[in-house]
Write a protein that holds these residues in place. Sequence first.
Motif, short mmCIF file in Angstrom:
data_model
loop_
_atom_site.label_atom_id
_atom_site.label_comp_id
_atom_site.label_asym_id
_atom_site.label_seq_id
_atom_site.Cartn_x
_atom_site.Cartn_y
_atom_site.Cartn_z
N THR A 115 -2.45 2.12 4.62
CA THR A 115 -3.59 1.05 5.70
C THR A 115 -5.46 1.76 5.19
N ALA A 116 -5.19 3.13 4.23
CA ALA A 116 -6.14 3.24 4.12
C ALA A 116 -6.90 1.98 3.34
N ALA A 117 -6.29 1.99 2.25
CA ALA A 117 -6.02 1.29 0.94
C ALA A 117 -6.21 -0.75 1.80
N LEU A 118 -5.88 -0.98 2.27
CA LEU A 118 -6.75 -2.01 3.57
C LEU A 118 -7.80 -2.07 3.92
N ILE A 119 -8.36 -0.81 4.60
CA ILE A 119 -9.79 -0.68 5.33
C ILE A 119 -11.01 -0.09 3.91
N LEU A 120 -10.46 0.07 2.70
CA LEU A 120 -11.44 -0.04 1.60
C LEU A 120 -11.70 -1.46 1.08
N ALA A 121 -10.26 -1.63 0.99
CA ALA A 121 -10.61 -3.81 0.32
C ALA A 121 -11.87 -4.12 1.81
N PHE A 122 -11.35 -4.36 2.59
CA PHE A 122 -12.49 -4.56 3.84
C PHE A 122 -13.84 -4.16 3.23
N VAL A 123 -13.96 -2.91 3.59
CA VAL A 123 -15.24 -2.75 3.22
C VAL A 123 -15.34 -3.53 1.73
N ARG A 124 -15.30 -3.65 0.64
CA ARG A 124 -15.50 -3.89 -0.89
C ARG A 124 -15.64 -5.55 -0.30
N LEU A 125 -14.79 -6.22 0.21
CA LEU A 125 -15.00 -7.82 1.24
C LEU A 125 -15.96 -8.48 1.94
N ALA A 126 -16.63 -7.27 2.21
CA ALA A 126 -17.64 -7.16 3.29
C ALA A 126 -18.94 -7.23 2.23
N LYS A 127 -19.11 -6.01 1.59
CA LYS A 127 -20.21 -5.27 0.78
C LYS A 127 -20.77 -6.75 -0.42
N GLY A 128 -19.38 -7.12 -0.82
CA GLY A 128 -19.76 -7.68 -2.14
C GLY A 128 -19.43 -6.97 -3.92
N PRO A 129 -20.75 -6.82 -4.28
CA PRO A 129 -21.70 -7.43 -4.15
C PRO A 129 -21.62 -8.81 -4.24
N VAL A 189 -13.74 -12.41 -3.54
CA VAL A 189 -12.56 -13.05 -4.32
C VAL A 189 -11.75 -12.06 -4.49
N VAL A 190 -12.08 -11.59 -5.07
CA VAL A 190 -10.80 -10.06 -5.70
C VAL A 190 -10.55 -9.31 -4.30
N ALA A 191 -11.47 -9.50 -3.82
CA ALA A 191 -10.98 -8.33 -2.40
C ALA A 191 -9.94 -9.00 -1.44
N LEU A 192 -10.09 -10.29 -1.84
CA LEU A 192 -10.07 -10.72 -0.80
C LEU A 192 -7.70 -11.07 -1.67
N GLU A 193 -7.91 -11.22 -1.78
CA GLU A 193 -7.01 -11.23 -2.97
C GLU A 193 -6.21 -9.49 -2.90
N LEU A 194 -6.60 -9.00 -3.27
CA LEU A 194 -6.47 -7.75 -2.46
C LEU A 194 -5.39 -7.63 -1.06
N VAL A 195 -6.87 -7.74 -0.15
CA VAL A 195 -5.98 -7.68 1.06
C VAL A 195 -4.67 -8.85 1.07
N ALA A 196 -4.82 -9.63 1.18
CA ALA A 196 -3.47 -10.68 0.82
C ALA A 196 -2.15 -9.68 0.01
N SER A 197 -2.56 -8.93 -0.79
CA SER A 197 -1.57 -7.88 -1.74
C SER A 197 -1.05 -7.08 -0.81
N ILE A 198 -1.92 -6.37 -0.13
CA ILE A 198 -1.85 -5.28 0.59
C ILE A 198 -0.76 -5.61 2.15
N VAL A 199 -1.26 -6.87 2.61
CA VAL A 199 -0.77 -7.15 4.04
C VAL A 199 0.83 -7.45 3.41
N ALA A 200 1.18 -7.76 2.26
CA ALA A 200 2.53 -8.63 1.76
C ALA A 200 3.37 -7.17 1.41
N GLY A 201 2.50 -5.98 1.30
CA GLY A 201 3.12 -4.38 0.83
C GLY A 201 3.63 -4.13 1.84
N MET A 202 2.99 -4.24 2.90
CA MET A 202 3.02 -3.52 5.19
C MET A 202 3.78 -4.67 5.52
#
Length: 91
Positions: free
Chosen positions: A15-29, A35-48
């Motif tokens: 959950t902490a990793a998902l929150i940090l990945a969403f922050v990176r997804l929103a901020k960019g730069p 795109v990398v942050a979106l891939e990370l979110v999908a991988s974290i969801v698969a892990g969950m």
Amino acid sequence: MINPWVIDAAYLMLTAALILAFVRLAKGPSLPDRVVALELVASIVAGMVGTHAIDTGVAAFLDIAIVLALMAFLAAIGFARFLERGGPRDD
């Protein structure tokens, strides 16, 4: 049998990793970073989903986690192809 606190710790870390990945997804730069942050979110969801499969003992959730990971991989390839062909970039 796995101790319940181990499962809870795994959920907490994911959950902490998902929150940090969403922050990176929103901020960019930049768009590739997003795109990398979106891939990370999908991988974290698969892990969950995989953690939930271990927690409940339902093996069908592992199939769902594998499908999610494969779809995320294919989406990342699609985004990379889009960026390679000169899609919009803001960096």
